[in-house]
Design an enzyme around this catalytic site. Structure first.
Site, PDB file in Angstrom:
ATOM      1  N   ARG A 189       0.788  -0.824   0.255  1.00  0.00           N
ATOM      2  CA  ARG A 189       0.148  -0.234  -0.251  1.00  0.00           C
ATOM      3  C   ARG A 189       0.427   1.252  -0.166  1.00  0.00           C
ATOM      4  NH1 ARG A 189      -3.509  -0.877   5.336  1.00  0.00           N
ATOM      5  NH2 ARG A 189      -1.700  -1.709   5.364  1.00  0.00           N
TER       6      ARG A 189
ATOM      7  N   ASN B 117      -5.806  -2.777   2.114  1.00  0.00           N
ATOM      8  CA  ASN B 117      -6.326  -3.912   2.216  1.00  0.00           C
ATOM      9  C   ASN B 117      -7.035  -5.171   2.348  1.00  0.00           C
ATOM     10  OD1 ASN B 117      -3.281  -4.322   2.099  1.00  0.00           O
ATOM     11  ND2 ASN B 117      -3.377  -5.043   4.235  1.00  0.00           N
TER      12      ASN B 117
END
Length: 108
Positions: A19, A37
Site C-alpha cells: 500500500r 487491504n
C-alpha cells in the site's frame, strides 16, 4: 479526459509494503484514488487520472515493492467520482464492512 479504474491485486501483497508503494507511485504519476487491504488477503485500489498515467500505474502493479509476489491483477472501469488526493484507506472485509482491529476483533 480522465479515467477511473478499480483494481484487485492478488498474491503476497499484504505485510510487504504494497500500500505504501502504491501511494508513492500513484502520487508520483499525478493520480488520485485510494488503496486498501481486504480481509481475503488481496489489495484493492482505485486509480483516477489521465489514461496514460493510470495505465502506467496498472502495469507497475504486477511488480509492486520488492517483497511482493503478485499472481494476478484484476481491473475494471469504475463509475465513481475522483477523490481529491491519493490515500490509504482502512482495511475492509470482503463484503465492504470495516475489518475490526485489536481486541474488538475477537468480539465480532
Amino acid at each position: 479526459m480522465a479515467t477511473a479504474i478499480k483494481c484487485t491485486i492478488h498474491g503476497r501483497v499484504q505485510g510487504v509494503g504494497y500500500r505504501s508503494w502504491a501511494v508513492r507511485n500513484a502520487r508520483r504519476l499525478g493520480l488520485t484514488g485510494w488503496v486498501r487491504n481486504c480481509e481475503d488477503g488481496t489489495v484493492e485500489a482505485l486509480f483516477c487520472g489521465e489514461p496514460e498515467a493510470v495505465e502506467a500505474m496498472i502495469v507497475g502493479l504486477s511488480d509492486g515493492p520488492m517483497a511482493a509476489k503478485v499472481t494476478n491483477v484484476e481491473r475494471k472501469l469504475a463509475d465513481t467520482p475522483a477523490p481529491a488526493t491519493f490515500t490509504q484507506l482502512p482495511n475492509v472485509a470482503k463484503a465492504g464492512a470495516p475489518v475490526p482491529r485489536g481486541p474488538e476483533r475477537d468480539e465480532v
